[in-house]
Scaffold this motif. Structure first.
Motif, PDB file in Angstrom:
ATOM      1  N   ARG A 227       0.827  -1.207   0.000  1.00  0.00           N
ATOM      2  CA  ARG A 227       0.000   0.000   0.000  1.00  0.00           C
ATOM      3  C   ARG A 227       0.862   1.258   0.000  1.00  0.00           C
ATOM      4  NH1 ARG A 227      -4.188  -2.556   4.269  1.00  0.00           N
ATOM      5  NH2 ARG A 227      -5.563  -3.589   2.785  1.00  0.00           N
ATOM      6  N   LEU A 228       1.948   1.240   0.782  1.00  0.00           N
ATOM      7  CA  LEU A 228       2.836   2.400   0.792  1.00  0.00           C
ATOM      8  C   LEU A 228       3.497   2.574  -0.561  1.00  0.00           C
ATOM      9  CD1 LEU A 228       4.218   4.716   2.188  1.00  0.00           C
ATOM     10  CD2 LEU A 228       5.893   3.109   3.121  1.00  0.00           C
ATOM     11  N   TRP A 229       3.917   1.477  -1.177  1.00  0.00           N
ATOM     12  CA  TRP A 229       4.516   1.548  -2.505  1.00  0.00           C
ATOM     13  C   TRP A 229       3.542   2.174  -3.499  1.00  0.00           C
ATOM     14  CZ3 TRP A 229       8.921   1.332  -5.106  1.00  0.00           C
ATOM     15  CH2 TRP A 229       8.879   1.103  -6.492  1.00  0.00           C
ATOM     16  N   GLN A 230       2.297   1.762  -3.451  1.00  0.00           N
ATOM     17  CA  GLN A 230       1.292   2.306  -4.354  1.00  0.00           C
ATOM     18  C   GLN A 230       1.116   3.814  -4.140  1.00  0.00           C
ATOM     19  OE1 GLN A 230      -2.932   1.060  -3.974  1.00  0.00           O
ATOM     20  NE2 GLN A 230      -2.702   0.306  -6.067  1.00  0.00           N
ATOM     21  N   THR A 231       1.137   4.254  -2.893  1.00  0.00           N
ATOM     22  CA  THR A 231       1.030   5.679  -2.591  1.00  0.00           C
ATOM     23  C   THR A 231       2.220   6.448  -3.159  1.00  0.00           C
ATOM     24  OG1 THR A 231      -0.212   5.255  -0.563  1.00  0.00           O
ATOM     25  CG2 THR A 231       0.909   7.383  -0.726  1.00  0.00           C
ATOM     26  N   ILE A 232       3.419   5.913  -2.962  1.00  0.00           N
ATOM     27  CA  ILE A 232       4.632   6.579  -3.435  1.00  0.00           C
ATOM     28  C   ILE A 232       4.615   6.733  -4.955  1.00  0.00           C
ATOM     29  CG2 ILE A 232       7.144   6.344  -3.648  1.00  0.00           C
ATOM     30  CD1 ILE A 232       6.969   4.768  -0.932  1.00  0.00           C
ATOM     31  N   VAL A 233       4.310   5.648  -5.649  1.00  0.00           N
ATOM     32  CA  VAL A 233       4.292   5.673  -7.110  1.00  0.00           C
ATOM     33  C   VAL A 233       3.203   6.619  -7.619  1.00  0.00           C
ATOM     34  CG1 VAL A 233       3.846   4.285  -9.177  1.00  0.00           C
ATOM     35  CG2 VAL A 233       5.312   3.385  -7.353  1.00  0.00           C
ATOM     36  N   SER A 234       2.034   6.610  -6.982  1.00  0.00           N
ATOM     37  CA  SER A 234       0.926   7.463  -7.412  1.00  0.00           C
ATOM     38  C   SER A 234       1.267   8.941  -7.258  1.00  0.00           C
ATOM     39  CB  SER A 234      -0.337   7.129  -6.615  1.00  0.00           C
ATOM     40  OG  SER A 234      -0.757   5.803  -6.876  1.00  0.00           O
ATOM     41  N   VAL A 235       1.867   9.309  -6.134  1.00  0.00           N
ATOM     42  CA  VAL A 235       2.245  10.707  -5.916  1.00  0.00           C
ATOM     43  C   VAL A 235       3.332  11.123  -6.903  1.00  0.00           C
ATOM     44  CG1 VAL A 235       3.382  12.282  -4.295  1.00  0.00           C
ATOM     45  CG2 VAL A 235       1.529  10.808  -3.509  1.00  0.00           C
ATOM     46  N   ASN A 236       4.304  10.255  -7.128  1.00  0.00           N
ATOM     47  CA  ASN A 236       5.380  10.572  -8.078  1.00  0.00           C
ATOM     48  C   ASN A 236       4.809  10.854  -9.462  1.00  0.00           C
ATOM     49  OD1 ASN A 236       8.304  10.740  -8.549  1.00  0.00           O
ATOM     50  ND2 ASN A 236       8.009   8.938  -9.841  1.00  0.00           N
ATOM     51  N   ARG A 237       3.907   9.996  -9.921  1.00  0.00           N
ATOM     52  CA  ARG A 237       3.318  10.171 -11.253  1.00  0.00           C
ATOM     53  C   ARG A 237       2.411  11.400 -11.312  1.00  0.00           C
ATOM     54  NH1 ARG A 237       1.688   3.838 -12.418  1.00  0.00           N
ATOM     55  NH2 ARG A 237       3.771   3.149 -13.095  1.00  0.00           N
ATOM     56  N   ALA A 238       1.632  11.626 -10.247  1.00  0.00           N
ATOM     57  CA  ALA A 238       0.698  12.750 -10.250  1.00  0.00           C
ATOM     58  C   ALA A 238       1.422  14.077 -10.359  1.00  0.00           C
ATOM     59  CB  ALA A 238      -0.160  12.715  -8.987  1.00  0.00           C
ATOM     60  N   VAL A 239       2.495  14.250  -9.591  1.00  0.00           N
ATOM     61  CA  VAL A 239       3.242  15.508  -9.640  1.00  0.00           C
ATOM     62  C   VAL A 239       3.968  15.646 -10.973  1.00  0.00           C
ATOM     63  CG1 VAL A 239       5.125  16.827  -8.600  1.00  0.00           C
ATOM     64  CG2 VAL A 239       3.471  15.651  -7.138  1.00  0.00           C
ATOM     65  N   ASN A 240       4.595  14.575 -11.433  1.00  0.00           N
ATOM     66  CA  ASN A 240       5.324  14.643 -12.707  1.00  0.00           C
ATOM     67  C   ASN A 240       4.405  15.012 -13.863  1.00  0.00           C
ATOM     68  OD1 ASN A 240       7.646  13.940 -11.383  1.00  0.00           O
ATOM     69  ND2 ASN A 240       7.803  11.888 -12.248  1.00  0.00           N
ATOM     70  N   GLY A 241       3.149  14.546 -13.796  1.00  0.00           N
ATOM     71  CA  GLY A 241       2.238  14.778 -14.901  1.00  0.00           C
ATOM     72  C   GLY A 241       1.435  16.055 -14.811  1.00  0.00           C
ATOM     73  N   SER A 242       1.567  16.799 -13.708  1.00  0.00           N
ATOM     74  CA  SER A 242       0.698  17.957 -13.505  1.00  0.00           C
ATOM     75  C   SER A 242       1.423  19.301 -13.536  1.00  0.00           C
ATOM     76  CB  SER A 242      -0.026  17.830 -12.163  1.00  0.00           C
ATOM     77  OG  SER A 242       0.903  17.894 -11.091  1.00  0.00           O
ATOM     78  N   LYS A 243       2.742  19.284 -13.542  1.00  0.00           N
ATOM     79  CA  LYS A 243       3.506  20.522 -13.495  1.00  0.00           C
ATOM     80  C   LYS A 243       4.289  20.742 -14.785  1.00  0.00           C
ATOM     81  CE  LYS A 243       2.139  21.509  -9.384  1.00  0.00           C
ATOM     82  NZ  LYS A 243       1.240  22.655  -9.157  1.00  0.00           N
ATOM     83  N   ARG A 244       4.420  22.007 -15.170  1.00  0.00           N
ATOM     84  CA  ARG A 244       5.157  22.353 -16.381  1.00  0.00           C
ATOM     85  C   ARG A 244       6.620  22.579 -16.026  1.00  0.00           C
ATOM     86  NH1 ARG A 244       6.580  27.159 -19.187  1.00  0.00           N
ATOM     87  NH2 ARG A 244       5.726  28.401 -17.478  1.00  0.00           N
TER      88      ARG A 244
ATOM     89  N   GLY B 168      15.872  -0.407   1.108  1.00  0.00           N
ATOM     90  CA  GLY B 168      16.943   0.426   0.573  1.00  0.00           C
ATOM     91  C   GLY B 168      16.450   1.842   0.299  1.00  0.00           C
ATOM     92  N   ASP B 169      17.360   2.696  -0.130  1.00  0.00           N
ATOM     93  CA  ASP B 169      17.034   4.087  -0.424  1.00  0.00           C
ATOM     94  C   ASP B 169      16.452   4.184  -1.827  1.00  0.00           C
ATOM     95  OD1 ASP B 169      18.066   4.746   2.048  1.00  0.00           O
ATOM     96  OD2 ASP B 169      20.014   5.389   1.264  1.00  0.00           O
ATOM     97  N   LEU B 170      15.208   4.679  -1.917  1.00  0.00           N
ATOM     98  CA  LEU B 170      14.510   4.798  -3.191  1.00  0.00           C
ATOM     99  C   LEU B 170      14.496   6.244  -3.646  1.00  0.00           C
ATOM    100  CD1 LEU B 170      11.453   2.467  -2.490  1.00  0.00           C
ATOM    101  CD2 LEU B 170      13.678   1.865  -3.478  1.00  0.00           C
ATOM    102  N   ILE B 171      14.460   6.446  -4.966  1.00  0.00           N
ATOM    103  CA  ILE B 171      14.548   7.782  -5.538  1.00  0.00           C
ATOM    104  C   ILE B 171      13.295   8.132  -6.318  1.00  0.00           C
ATOM    105  CG2 ILE B 171      15.832   9.273  -7.123  1.00  0.00           C
ATOM    106  CD1 ILE B 171      17.314   8.563  -4.505  1.00  0.00           C
ATOM    107  N   LEU B 172      12.698   9.281  -5.963  1.00  0.00           N
ATOM    108  CA  LEU B 172      11.607   9.877  -6.734  1.00  0.00           C
ATOM    109  C   LEU B 172      12.204  10.998  -7.563  1.00  0.00           C
ATOM    110  CD1 LEU B 172      10.257   8.567  -4.130  1.00  0.00           C
ATOM    111  CD2 LEU B 172       8.345  10.080  -4.602  1.00  0.00           C
ATOM    112  N   ASP B 173      11.868  11.018  -8.847  1.00  0.00           N
ATOM    113  CA  ASP B 173      12.554  11.872  -9.814  1.00  0.00           C
ATOM    114  C   ASP B 173      11.523  12.431 -10.788  1.00  0.00           C
ATOM    115  OD1 ASP B 173      14.440  13.023 -11.506  1.00  0.00           O
ATOM    116  OD2 ASP B 173      15.489  11.159 -11.933  1.00  0.00           O
ATOM    117  N   ASN B 174      11.686  13.654 -11.213  1.00  0.00           N
ATOM    118  CA  ASN B 174      10.759  14.199 -12.210  1.00  0.00           C
ATOM    119  C   ASN B 174      11.111  13.797 -13.630  1.00  0.00           C
ATOM    120  OD1 ASN B 174      12.992  16.173 -11.656  1.00  0.00           O
ATOM    121  ND2 ASN B 174      12.086  17.229 -13.413  1.00  0.00           N
ATOM    122  N   LYS B 175      12.255  13.131 -13.823  1.00  0.00           N
ATOM    123  CA  LYS B 175      12.643  12.688 -15.163  1.00  0.00           C
ATOM    124  C   LYS B 175      12.043  11.346 -15.530  1.00  0.00           C
ATOM    125  CE  LYS B 175      17.021  15.169 -15.518  1.00  0.00           C
ATOM    126  NZ  LYS B 175      18.407  15.078 -16.014  1.00  0.00           N
TER     127      LYS B 175
END
Length: 217
Positions: free
Chosen positions: A85-102, A170-177
């Motif tokens: 569930r936490l993984w799903q939250t992390i991935v969803s937030v990463n995608r939502a921000v990446n797809g909503s900002k210019r 381990g240490d995971l990375i959220l990235d806008n790329k």
């Protein structure tokens, strides 16, 4: 766009993501998430700390403007258990921000080489994306102490900011790329420094010289 309206919509999205995580995962989705977590292994070595480092100047300025975003509760865990569930939250937030900002550089946006912000007007560069993810994840219940703003050298040899999430896998990375959330070793980046949140303002993650700014898109 009226300033702040975009971030409020994303805050509501973050709350919705948390609500989704509280429900039962669909069988196929849950299986896919479990397989993804299994591929991360049983806990890769975290990024090694090699000493103290000076914080990015723009980070210090950000903390003066958004003190609550930089406040850390020392009683919070500094490593989180990575559940499906936490993984799903992390991935969803990463995608939502990446797809909503210019994506736009600070020079184009503000007329300065480097400014860290929350992309409240709908535009921002790398660190603005990650700071907003950090805010949304904190509102979804993740401890800020386990999330570290991190400076790297990217594939173009330029300064870049990512968000490091410290987990038992381990240490995971959220990235806008990319919308993929990756273990730090699989990003291909040279890791320079990150928030310490224990013994000092920031810590060094290697011997490479840090970039003056993290201002690419």
């Amino acid at each position: 766009m009226r300033q702040g309206s975009g971030i409020r919509r994303l805050v509501r999205s973050g709350i919705a993501v948390l609500a989704l995580g509280a429900t039962t995962l669909q069988p196929m989705a849950g299986q896919a998430v479990a397989q993804t977590l299994a591929s991360l292994g049983g806990g890769a070595a975290p990024a090694a700390i090699t000493g103290e480092a000076k914080p990015v100047i723009a980070w210090s300025e950000f903390c003066r403007r958004y003190a609550s975003e930089c406040a850390i509760d020392p009683s919070e865990p500094d490593v989180v258990t990575l559940t499906p569930r936490l993984w799903q939250t992390i991935v969803s937030v990463n995608r939502a921000v990446n797809g909503s900002k210019r994506p736009v550089t600070d020079q184009e946006h503000w007329g300065v080489p480097d400014r860290w912000d929350l992309a409240e007007d709908g535009s921002g560069d790398c660190e603005d994306f990650q700071l907003l993810k950090r805010k949304l994840l904190a509102q979804s219940g993740l401890p800020r102490r386990a999330m570290r703003m991190t400076v790297v050298i990217d594939e173009k040899g330029e300064g870049h900011a990512v968000l490091m999430l410290r987990t038992d896998r381990g240490d995971l990375i959220l990235d806008n790329k990319t919308s993929a959330v990756l273990p730090w070793q699989r990003t291909g980046y040279v890791f320079i420094k990150r928030e310490a949140q224990e013994a000092g303002p920031w810590v060094s993650l290697g011997r490479a010289i840090g970039p003056a700014v993290t201002a690419n898109r």
